[in-house]
Design an enzyme around this catalytic site. Structure first.
Site, short mmCIF file in Angstrom:
data_model
loop_
_atom_site.label_atom_id
_atom_site.label_comp_id
_atom_site.label_asym_id
_atom_site.label_seq_id
_atom_site.Cartn_x
_atom_site.Cartn_y
_atom_site.Cartn_z
N ASP A 48 58.88 -13.63 -16.58
CA ASP A 48 57.60 -12.98 -16.74
C ASP A 48 57.04 -13.43 -18.09
O ASP A 48 57.76 -13.44 -19.09
CB ASP A 48 57.81 -11.46 -16.75
CG ASP A 48 56.79 -10.72 -15.92
OD1 ASP A 48 55.60 -10.92 -16.20
OD2 ASP A 48 57.19 -9.98 -15.03
N ASP A 100 51.55 -12.33 -16.47
CA ASP A 100 51.05 -10.97 -16.35
C ASP A 100 49.53 -10.92 -16.54
O ASP A 100 48.99 -11.59 -17.41
CB ASP A 100 51.74 -10.12 -17.44
CG ASP A 100 51.54 -8.64 -17.25
OD1 ASP A 100 51.92 -8.11 -16.19
OD2 ASP A 100 51.00 -7.99 -18.18
N GLU A 110 49.45 -13.21 -11.93
CA GLU A 110 49.25 -11.87 -11.37
C GLU A 110 47.76 -11.56 -11.39
O GLU A 110 47.13 -11.53 -12.45
CB GLU A 110 50.00 -10.81 -12.19
CG GLU A 110 49.92 -9.44 -11.53
CD GLU A 110 49.99 -8.25 -12.48
OE1 GLU A 110 50.32 -7.16 -12.02
OE2 GLU A 110 49.68 -8.43 -13.67
N HIS A 122 56.95 -3.96 -8.78
CA HIS A 122 57.33 -2.81 -9.60
C HIS A 122 56.17 -1.90 -9.96
O HIS A 122 56.35 -0.93 -10.69
CB HIS A 122 58.01 -3.34 -10.87
CG HIS A 122 57.06 -4.16 -11.69
ND1 HIS A 122 56.55 -5.38 -11.26
CD2 HIS A 122 56.47 -3.94 -12.89
CE1 HIS A 122 55.73 -5.86 -12.16
NE2 HIS A 122 55.66 -5.01 -13.16
N ASP A 123 54.98 -2.22 -9.50
CA ASP A 123 53.80 -1.39 -9.78
C ASP A 123 53.29 -0.67 -8.54
O ASP A 123 52.32 0.10 -8.65
CB ASP A 123 52.64 -2.27 -10.30
CG ASP A 123 52.95 -2.94 -11.63
OD1 ASP A 123 53.70 -2.36 -12.43
OD2 ASP A 123 52.42 -4.05 -11.86
O1 TEU Z 1 50.25 -4.86 -14.16
C1 TEU Z 1 48.89 -5.05 -14.15
C2 TEU Z 1 48.11 -4.07 -13.50
O2 TEU Z 1 46.96 -4.27 -13.24
C3 TEU Z 1 48.74 -2.76 -13.25
O3 TEU Z 1 48.12 -1.87 -14.12
C4 TEU Z 1 48.53 -2.34 -11.86
O4 TEU Z 1 47.19 -2.39 -11.54
C5 TEU Z 1 49.00 -0.93 -11.72
O5 TEU Z 1 50.29 -0.88 -12.24
C6 TEU Z 1 49.11 -0.44 -10.32
O6 TEU Z 1 48.38 -1.10 -9.40
C7 TEU Z 1 50.99 -5.61 -15.06
C8 TEU Z 1 52.45 -5.27 -14.92
O7 TEU Z 1 52.89 -5.66 -13.67
C9 TEU Z 1 52.64 -3.82 -15.21
O8 TEU Z 1 53.96 -3.41 -14.98
C10 TEU Z 1 52.25 -3.58 -16.65
O9 TEU Z 1 52.30 -2.21 -16.93
C11 TEU Z 1 50.84 -4.10 -16.95
O10 TEU Z 1 50.60 -5.38 -16.40
C12 TEU Z 1 50.64 -4.23 -18.42
O11 TEU Z 1 51.37 -5.32 -18.91
#
Ligand code: TEU
Length: 532
Positions: free
Chosen positions: A99, A201, A264, A325-326
């Site tokens: 990442d 990211d 992403e 993971h989100d």
């Molecule tokens: O996530 C980006 C993001 O847009 C997230 O806020 C997402 O929209 C949300 O979690 C649910 O849809 C990335 C990473 O994957 C996330 O884990 C981080 O918290 C975020 O960036 C900040 O780095």
């Protein structure tokens, strides 16, 4: 042949490092833990493992707040552990993707310490500093993705800094050439150590409007949604200049053989595909989250696949993601029975699939009691239903203490049924979802049609989804029943039938089907078409 490039024909497997395997008994996963489980990962048949951030970090956002881009947090191990992981992965034929979190650093990064030390510090411009409005309020109306203003007042130097996420995650200024160069060196540092690629990211965030204009209100916003949705992110994200920045990263990655750049991106299809870049100078794979964001019905999915296929630029390689993971786990969203259909869909669509650890054992929503909440977003905006902890719980390996994940109580709870839902138990159970995943991956790997063939929709009505994958003489049909009742698909044009290769129930292989293909409740079928 280009189609044989590993990141086109292969499968990516995402590991959330806190939750894969703990080796030192602190209840949090680590790199030696991952290394000890690589045989399992390779045994699934996937081709690459993407590891969420393992860099030194205060862990305000569990590693997405990086304090040193070229190190490993002691919680996860050491650089030597990373080297050992890469060496073992390569022995097993697995690529390793890291990442890369370039949009923001931790507020504890030495760069930020310098930047905030004085308005005249050479690194002042590496972050985004703006004056207050005359009344002292923030420079504009931008909102943090985790709620509240995206601007944090800094008393010492009398300016605000911008943070798209937590205030502990100040945004870096990618308009600054020195910052770009420093970040390119980070990519080189890891590629020199054998890293095979990066998942970048929030890549669509990297450049903000040069004038920092207010974002317009979102007319569709309603209470109960996170505050970030109250505005349309017109000026804070997806700016035209971002493509230059990405092309710059791509050039660095292209200096090394066989590396991959994944971005992403949460954007609608027509915007998403611009991230392949002009003449494919952008990300190799702009992550496609459409399956996560679309209602689980045949019509909606067929429509989105067609739209996506049509929108791809010439030569742009597709990809599909079912979970990360989100996002709520797929089995939590659509149920255990449909999760098997979803597995078949993910592994038969045209484009690189990304699997999320634990989905292959059917992990669903793990309840996290209020006093064990970890996610900073949930802490900022509690109760809206966006807690990300339930999809970040430990991998369940066996029915022993702590599911074989750790010798200690893990940082997030296990599923209550972990004694049944674990790798060891499901490996023994003939018809388990884990064995379905293994069969699907093996079939895809052995089939040019499934891994790199063309996509041809088969006309079908709700709740059935059907398509063909064709490569040379190889012609494979996929029928998915998205309903809990039986349904029959009818082939109105050629091919007029074929032989079943795989059912989501893991039976029926070898059975001949004609123009009518009967599907049981929640059944998916892969059928080798009879030509002629
Ligand atoms: O996530 C980006 C993001 O847009 C997230 O806020 C997402 O929209 C949300 O979690 C649910 O849809 C990335 C990473 O994957 C996330 O884990 C981080 O918290 C975020 O960036 C900040 O780095």
């Amino acid at each position: 042949m280009l189609e044989n490039t590993w990141w086109k024909s292969g499968i990516v497997y995402q590991v959330y490092p806190r939750s894969f395997q703990d080796s030192n008994g602190d209840g949090v996963g680590d790199l030696p833990g991952i290394t000890s489980r690589l045989d399992y990962v390779a045994g699934l048949g996937v081709n690459a493992v993407w590891i969420s951030p393992i860099f030194p970090s205060p862990m305000a956002d569990f590693g997405y707040d990086v304090a040193d881009y070229c190190g490993v947090d002691p919680l996860f191990g050491s650089l030597a552990d990373m080297d050992a992981l890469v060496a073992r992965a390569h022995e097993l034929g697995l690529r390793v993707i890291l990442d890369f979190v370039p949009n923001h650093s931790s507020d504890q990064h030495p760069w930020f310490a310098e930047s905030r030390s004085s308005r005249h510090n050479p690194k002042r411009d590496w972050y985004i500093w703006r004056d207050a409005k005359p009344d002292g309020s923030p420079p504009n109306n931008w909102v943090s993705n985790f709620g509240g203003s995206a601007w944090q007042w800094d008393e010492a130097t009398g300016q605000y800094y911008y943070h798209a996420f937590l205030r502990e995650q100040p945004d870096l200024n990618w308009r600054n050439p020195d910052l770009r160069e420093a970040m390119h060196d980070v990519l080189r540092f890891w590629m020199d150590r054998g890293i095979d690629g990066f998942r970048v990211d929030v890549i669509w965030h990297l450049i903000k409007d040069a004038e920092f204009r207010d974002n317009p209100p979102n007319p569709g916003y309603n209470e109960g949604r996170p505050e970030i949705d109250s505005l349309l992110q017109v000026h804070s994200t997806d700016q035209p200049e971002v493509h230059d920045v990405i092309a710059g990263m791509r050039r660095v990655v292209d200096d090394y053989p066989d590396r991959v750049l994944i971005g992403e991106i949460y954007l609608p299809v027509e915007r998403l595909v611009t991230y392949y870049g002009k003449d494919l100078s952008g990300a190799h794979l702009p992550f496609n989250f459409q399956l996560i964001q679309t209602a689980w019905n045949a019509h909606a999915i067929a429509k989105l696949v067609n739209e996506y296929e049509d929108a791809l630029p010439a030569g742009g390689w597709p990809n599909w993601v079912l979970g990360n993971h989100d996002q709520p786990r797929i089995a939590a969203r659509i149920g255990a029975a449909q999760a098997r259909v979803a597995a078949m869909l993910l592994l038969t669509l045209r484009g690189t699939p990304t699997m999320y650890y634990g989905d292959e054992i059917g992990l669903a929503r793990v309840e996290v009691p209020p006093d064990r909440v970890q996610d900073p977003w949930e802490k900022n905006e509690p109760g809206l239903g966006f807690n990300r902890d339930p999809e970040r719980t430990p991998m369940q390996w066996d029915d022993g203490a702590h599911a074989g994940f750790s010798s200690h109580d893990p940082w997030l709870p296990l599923a209550e049924d972990y004694r049944q839902c674990n790798v060891a138990a499901l490996s023994r159970e003939q018809g388990s979802i884990l064995n379905l995943y293994r069969r699907l991956i093996a079939l895809r790997g052995a089939s040019h049609a499934l891994s790199v063939g063309s996509y041809v929709p088969i006309p079908s009505a709700e709740p059935l989804l059907a398509f063909r994958r064709v490569h040379g003489e190889e012609d494979v049909m996929v029928f998915l029943n998205l309903d809990a009742e039986p349904h029959t698909a009818e082939l109105r044009c050629r091919p007029a039938g074929g032989r079943i290769l795989l059912s989501t129930y893991l039976d029926r292989a070898g059975e001949e089907v004609g123009v009518k293909v009967a599907l049981r409740p929640n059944e998916g079928l892969i059928v080798s078409a009879t030509r002629g």
